[in-house]
Design an enzyme around this catalytic site. Structure first.
Site, PDB file in Angstrom:
ATOM      1  N   ASP A 105       0.869  -1.174   0.000  1.00 36.51           N
ATOM      2  CA  ASP A 105       0.000   0.000   0.000  1.00 36.51           C
ATOM      3  C   ASP A 105       0.910   1.228   0.000  1.00 36.51           C
ATOM      4  OD1 ASP A 105      -3.059   0.728   1.643  1.00 36.51           O
ATOM      5  OD2 ASP A 105      -1.603   2.215   0.986  1.00 36.51           O
ATOM      6  N   CYS A 109      26.494 -15.733  -5.680  1.00 33.95           N
ATOM      7  CA  CYS A 109      25.452 -15.538  -4.678  1.00 33.95           C
ATOM      8  C   CYS A 109      24.055 -15.634  -5.295  1.00 33.95           C
ATOM      9  CB  CYS A 109      25.587 -14.164  -4.011  1.00 33.95           C
ATOM     10  SG  CYS A 109      26.963 -14.061  -2.839  1.00 33.95           S
ATOM     11  N   CYS A 165      27.413  -4.415  -3.613  1.00 33.93           N
ATOM     12  CA  CYS A 165      27.721  -5.833  -3.815  1.00 33.93           C
ATOM     13  C   CYS A 165      29.193  -6.020  -4.166  1.00 33.93           C
ATOM     14  CB  CYS A 165      26.873  -6.394  -4.958  1.00 33.93           C
ATOM     15  SG  CYS A 165      25.294  -7.094  -4.442  1.00 33.93           S
TER      16      CYS A 165
END
Lengths: 109, 289, 142
Positions: B78, B208, B250
Site C-alpha cells: 500500500d 550468490c 555488492c
C-alpha cells in the site's frame, strides 16, 4: 527548508461511532543524534520530529511523543471514531521548530 | 571498534563459506515461498515467471519481494505503508518544477507524468547515438541539454525521487529491456561481468544470486538480485537506493575496487541484470531490508 | 576509491558521506531505563498482562522495525527499547476520539533486546508487556 510531504490515509466515508483506521507517513530523516560523520568523526546533531498529534474538530484522537528511536520517515497508524462529518487535522513538530500539518475531510454517512 | 572487527570476520567468513561451497549446478538454489501474492494498492504484480531464454542459468525468476519477511512484504502493499512513496511524491512535484536557464520543467516537454508509462520497462536502453543509457542518464541529459539545469547526482535524493516517479508509471508492467540489435554488445559485456569473479573474495554476481539464492548469508536471505523493484526503499538507510548504488555495495562486499555509478561497466551490468528479470513486474518503489 | 576494511564494513549507503545509522549498540543502561520508567509510572508498580506488543521475532533490519502496541482501557502507552542509547522510544496517548488504545509505528533497535511496553490504565494502574526482538546483522551491508 526541508521538503516535507506529509501523507495520510483516512476513509472518505465512515459510519457515526464506527472505529476506523488512520495511517500517516511523513518524509523526514529523523537524525538520531547518536550517529557520527564518517569523515570528521563528529557527532551529527539530533534533528527529529518529536511530536505528532491528530485532532478532529477540536477534539484529540491521539498524540505521540517521539524519541530518536522512531525510524526515518515516521509511519504512524491508529484507530479513530467520530460522530459527525468534519476535518481531521494532523500535526508533526520538528526539533528545528517547523510544524507540518495536513488535513483530511471525514464524512459521516 | 572491536565490534567492527568481529563483524568483519563474520562477514568474510560467511562470504568465503559461500565461495567454498563449491560450484552449485545451475538452478539448484532454493525457490522462495510463492504462495504469497504481491498486490500493490490492490493491483497484482508478477513476482515470478519463467526465466528469459537467454538466461540459461535460471529456469524461474523471482522478485526480491518473495524473499523478504512478512513485515517487510506488507510495507510494499500500500502506498501509504511504503515509505519510499514519499520520495515518489517529491518526484511528482519536481516533474512540474521549472529549473534551469531554459525556463522549463520536465512537464514542459513531456506533458503529463503518466505519459512516462512503459519507460521503466525499457531501461537501460541504447540512445540515438548508439550509447547505452540508464534512466538517470536520460534524466540528466534532459536537465542539461534541454532545461539548462545542473545535472543531479546519480544516487542523490532528487534523482532517485524522479526515477521513482517515472518508474511508478509502469507499475505492474513486465520488465522488457532489449538485449539484441544495438544493445547486444552491451548485454554481452554485462553478462561477462555477471560471471566474472571480483575482489579479494573472488566472487561473481552469480556465486550468490544464481547459485545460492534462497540460502542465507548469515541472517540475510539471498535473492536472485533482480532489479525490477528499483529504486528500492531500504529499511537500513531509510532512503531510496539506485540500482547502480546497490551494485557498488555488492562489488564492495567482494572486497574489490568498485566502478563508479554511471560508468559504462555498471550500465552494461544494469542492462544484463535487468534482462534477467524480463517478465517480472515493475514494482515502482520496492521495500527491502 | 580505495577500500579499507572499515569502508567495506560501513553500513551506510555507498557514496553517502554521513553515517547516521546504525545506532551504536550498547548494553542496557539500567539507570537510564529505570529513570524512563519512573518518569512514566511515578514509581508505581506495574503488573504483567493487559498489554499486547506485536513485533517481528526477527527484524530484517534494526533500523526499521514495525511494532504495534495495544492495551484496552489505556490512556497512555510508553514503549521502551532498553538497549538503545535512549531507552524511551515513544509515548502515545489516546484522546476522546481514539477508536482503540492501539498504535503502530516503526522503530530503530540497536541490537537484539526485550522491547517493553508499559500502559497507564484509566484507573491509574500500570500494566507491562515485553517481547524479544532479534536484530540480525545482514550478510551484505551494502
Amino acid at each position: 527548508m526541508k521538503n516535507i510531504v506529509p501523507r495520510v490515509k483516512v476513509p472518505a466515508t465512515v459510519k457515526a461511532g464506527e472505529v476506523f483506521t488512520v495511517k500517516t507517513l511523513i518524509n523526514h530523516p529523523m537524525v538520531s543524534g547518536f550517529g557520527k560523520d564518517k569523515k570528521t568523526g563528529k557527532t551529527i546533531p539530533r534533528e527529529i520530529i518529536n511530536h505528532f498529534s491528530c485532532d478532529f474538530e477540536g477534539q484529540n484522537v491521539i498524540a505521540m511523543e517521539m524519541d530518536p528511536a522512531i525510524s526515518a520517515n515516521p509511519y504512524i497508524e491508529f484507530q479513530a471514531k467520530v460522530d459527525k462529518s468534519g476535518t481531521m487535522t494532523f500535526t508533526w513538530k520538528d526539533d528545528d521548530g517547523s510544524v507540518y500539518t495536513k488535513t483530511a475531510p471525514v464524512k459521516v454517512g | 571498534m572491536k565490534r567492527t572487527q568481529v563483524k568483519t570476520v563474520l562477514v568474510v567468513a560467511a562470504v568465503a563459506a559461500l565461495a567454498l561451497a563449491g560450484v552449485a549446478r545451475a538452478d539448484e538454489a532454493m525457490a522462495p515461498n510463492m504462495s504469497k501474492v504481491l498486490e500493490i494498492n490492490g493491483e497484482k504484480m508478477i513476482t515470478h515467471t519463467k526465466a528469459p531464454k537467454n538466461i540459461p542459468g535460471l529456469s524461474e525468476i523471482y522478485s526480491g519481494w518473495l524473499f523478504r519477511s512478512p513485515s517487510t512484504q506488507t510495507m510494499e502493499t500500500d502506498d501509504i505503508d511504503n515509505p519510499g512513496m514519499s520520495g515518489e511524491a517529491m518526484g511528482e512535484i519536481e516533474w512540474a518544477n521549472v529549473d534551469g536557464t531554459a525556463g522549463k520543467s520536465c512537464a514542459s516537454c513531456h506533458g503529463d507524468l503518466a505519459k512516462m508509462k512503459g519507460v521503466r520497462t525499457q531501461m537501460p536502453k541504447v540512445n540515438k547515438a548508439g550509447v547505452l543509457w540508464s534512466m538517470e542518464n536520460y534524466i540528466n541529459d534532459c536537465r542539461t541539454t534541454r532545461m539548462g539545469a545542473k545535472p543531479w547526482k546519480w544516487s542523490g535524493a532528487n534523482m532517485q525521487d524522479m526515477v521513482a516517479a517515472i518508474s511508478v508509471q509502469s507499475r505492474g508492467m513486465p520488465m522488457d529491456v532489449k538485449t539484441d540489435g544495438k544493445a547486444a554488445k552491451y548485454w554481452k559485456e554485462g553478462e561477462k561481468m555477471y560471471y566474472t569473479r571480483y575482489g579479494q573474495l573472488q566472487l561473481s554476481c552469480s556465486n550468490c544470486h544464481e547459485d545460492h539464492y534462497g540460502d542465507n548469508i548469515r541472517a540475510d536471505h539471498l535473492s536472485q538480485g533482480q532489479i525490477n523493484g528499483f529504486p528500492t526503499y531500504r529499511l537500513k538507510t531509510g532512503k531510496l537506493t539506485s540500482i547502480q548504488n546497490r551494485f557498488k555495495g555488492c562489488i564492495r562486499d567482494t572486497r574489490a575496487q568498485t566502478y563508479a555509478e554511471g560508468s559504462p561497466e555498471l550500465t552494461a551490468l544494469e542492462l544484463y541484470v535487468a534482462s534477467r528479470g524480463n517478465g517480472l513486474s515493475v514494482e515502482g518503489v520496492s521495500v527491502r531490508p | 576509491m580505495n577500500l579499507t576494511r572499515r569502508d567495506v564494513m560501513a553500513l551506510g549507503a555507498g557514496g553517502a558521506a554521513l553515517a547516521m545509522l546504525p545506532l551504536p549498540a550498547a548494553a542496557a543502561d539500567q539507570a537510564a531505563l529505570d529513570a524512563a520508567i519512573k518518569k512514566f509510572t511515578g514509581g508505581a508498580a506495574t503488573k504483567d498482562g493487559g498489554v499486547k506488543l506485536t513485533a517481528p521475532e526477527i527484524a530484517e533490519n534494526g533500523n526499521t522495525v514495525p511494532i504495534e502496541v495495544e492495551a484496552e482501557g489505556a490512556t497512555e502507552i510508553l514503549v521502551l527499547a532498553p538497549n538503545n542509547p535512549l531507552p524511551s522510544a515513544f509515548t502515545v496517548s489516546f484522546g476522546p476520539l481514539s477508536g482503540a488504545s492501539s498504535a503502530s509505528t516503526r522503530i530503530r533497535l540497536a541490537g537484539t533486546q526485550d522491547l517493553t511496553a508499559i500502559a497507564k490504565m484509566k484507573d491509574g494502574s500500570f500494566a507491562m508487556a515485553k517481547r524479544t526482538v532479534k536484530v540480525t546483522i545482514g550478510g551484505c551491508g551494502g
